[in-house]
Write a protein that holds these residues in place. Structure first.
Motif, short mmCIF file in Angstrom:
data_model
loop_
_atom_site.label_atom_id
_atom_site.label_comp_id
_atom_site.label_asym_id
_atom_site.label_seq_id
_atom_site.Cartn_x
_atom_site.Cartn_y
_atom_site.Cartn_z
N ALA A 106 26.05 52.58 12.62
CA ALA A 106 25.95 54.03 12.75
C ALA A 106 27.23 54.64 13.32
O ALA A 106 27.69 55.69 12.86
N LEU A 107 27.80 54.00 14.33
CA LEU A 107 29.01 54.53 14.95
C LEU A 107 30.18 54.56 13.97
O LEU A 107 30.93 55.54 13.91
N THR A 126 37.05 48.45 21.17
CA THR A 126 36.78 48.85 22.55
C THR A 126 35.72 49.94 22.59
O THR A 126 34.81 49.91 23.42
N PHE A 127 35.84 50.91 21.69
CA PHE A 127 34.86 51.99 21.61
C PHE A 127 33.47 51.44 21.32
O PHE A 127 32.47 51.86 21.93
N LEU A 128 33.39 50.49 20.39
CA LEU A 128 32.10 49.90 20.04
C LEU A 128 31.53 49.10 21.20
O LEU A 128 30.32 49.18 21.49
N ALA A 129 32.37 48.33 21.88
CA ALA A 129 31.90 47.48 22.97
C ALA A 129 31.28 48.32 24.09
O ALA A 129 30.31 47.90 24.73
N GLU A 130 31.84 49.50 24.33
CA GLU A 130 31.33 50.37 25.39
C GLU A 130 29.95 50.91 25.09
O GLU A 130 29.24 51.34 26.00
N ARG A 131 29.55 50.88 23.82
CA ARG A 131 28.27 51.47 23.42
C ARG A 131 27.23 50.44 23.00
O ARG A 131 26.12 50.81 22.64
N PRO A 182 31.26 42.93 20.23
CA PRO A 182 31.29 43.53 18.88
C PRO A 182 31.81 42.57 17.80
O PRO A 182 31.49 42.74 16.63
N GLY A 183 32.60 41.56 18.17
CA GLY A 183 33.20 40.67 17.18
C GLY A 183 32.22 40.04 16.21
O GLY A 183 32.34 40.20 14.99
N PRO A 184 31.22 39.29 16.70
CA PRO A 184 30.25 38.68 15.78
C PRO A 184 29.46 39.70 14.98
O PRO A 184 29.13 39.46 13.81
N HIS A 238 40.96 48.38 14.50
CA HIS A 238 39.92 49.37 14.26
C HIS A 238 39.14 49.02 12.99
O HIS A 238 39.60 48.22 12.18
N TRP A 239 37.98 49.65 12.81
CA TRP A 239 37.10 49.34 11.69
C TRP A 239 36.61 50.61 11.01
O TRP A 239 36.41 51.64 11.66
N ALA A 240 36.43 50.55 9.69
CA ALA A 240 36.00 51.72 8.93
C ALA A 240 35.30 51.28 7.64
O ALA A 240 35.54 50.17 7.14
N PHE A 241 34.43 52.13 7.13
CA PHE A 241 33.82 51.91 5.82
C PHE A 241 34.72 52.54 4.77
O PHE A 241 35.14 53.69 4.90
#
Length: 235
Positions: free
Chosen positions: A32-33, A44-49, A56-58, A80-83
């Protein structure tokens, strides 16, 4: 989303699986993020949430495999990651309603030099090209968001150094600068033609973010001098 037990091959040996409920929740949060963000999202942004203790890696690895055969892929851009739309479906994506501004040959040459030689100053760009480079050419690349001011060289006059941005990597489908095509790839794509000098080589780009030993960081005063910020009110 596919449950873990329905696809036991999703995890590698290094990816210790969470309990099913926490796994599904973490997958949904990360998905979702990234989906809701207009720009690539940092780990880092993902890990905080994510829930406490969940890395977040796995989760990102599983999502990347899940979307690999689909029309939309999860891609890494730097850290960073994106669709993004699957590369092999680009023919089906019509952009008739969007005005595409083509770069001039000069702008393409400057962009290539910055990508491969960064950090590089305007004088160094001109030395490589053998001709003067207008300010407008670099301004076009800055406005496109593909080039940025990196720092200032520790030489007389303290010239500004240029480098590429994360948007540059994203636009050209690169995970990192080291994914730029090498000599053989450029020749195979027909981008290098004619007789190539025997000592010709394609430089290996350095770290995209870290300042080199002869660079100073851009300061507030530098940005004001470059016209990127209005001077601060001394009062």
């Amino acid at each position: 989303m596919t449950r873990q037990e329905d696809d036991p091959g999703l995890f590698t040996a290094e990816e210790a699986p969470l309990d099913d409920l926490r796994l599904r929740e973490a997958l949904r949060i990360v998905e979702a993020l990234i989906f809701a963000s207009a720009a690539p999202v940092s780990e880092t942004f993902l890990a905080e949430r994510l829930p406490k203790g969940v890395e977040p890696g796995p989760i990102l690895s599983q999502l990347q495999r899940h979307y690999a055969p689909r029309g939309v892929n999860l891609v890494r851009v730097d850290d960073h990651w994106a669709f993004r739309t699957a590369a092999d479906l680009s023919f089906a994506i019509r952009k008739d309603d969007m005005e595409v501004k083509k770069l001039s040959r000069a702008a393409l040459e400057v962009l290539a030099i910055i990508a491969y030689h960064q950090p590089v100053t305007r004088a160094e760009i001109e030395d490589i090209r053998g001709v003067q480079t207008s300010k407008g050419t670099i301004d076009v690349l800055l406005e496109a968001g593909w080039v940025r001011f990196r720092g200032r060289r520790r030489t007389p006059g303290r010239p500004v150094t240029f480098g590429t941005t994360r948007d540059f990597l994203d636009h050209f489908g690169l995970e990192e600068l080291r994914d730029l095509p090498g000599l053989e790839e450029l020749k195979g794509a027909g981008l290098l033609s004619g007789r190539i000098p025997p000592n010709f080589h394609v430089p290996m780009p350095g770290d995209g973010d870290a300042l080199s030993a002869d660079e100073d960081p851009i300061t507030q005063l530098d940005l004001e001098e470059l016209g990127l910020l209005a001077p601060r009110d001394e009062g």
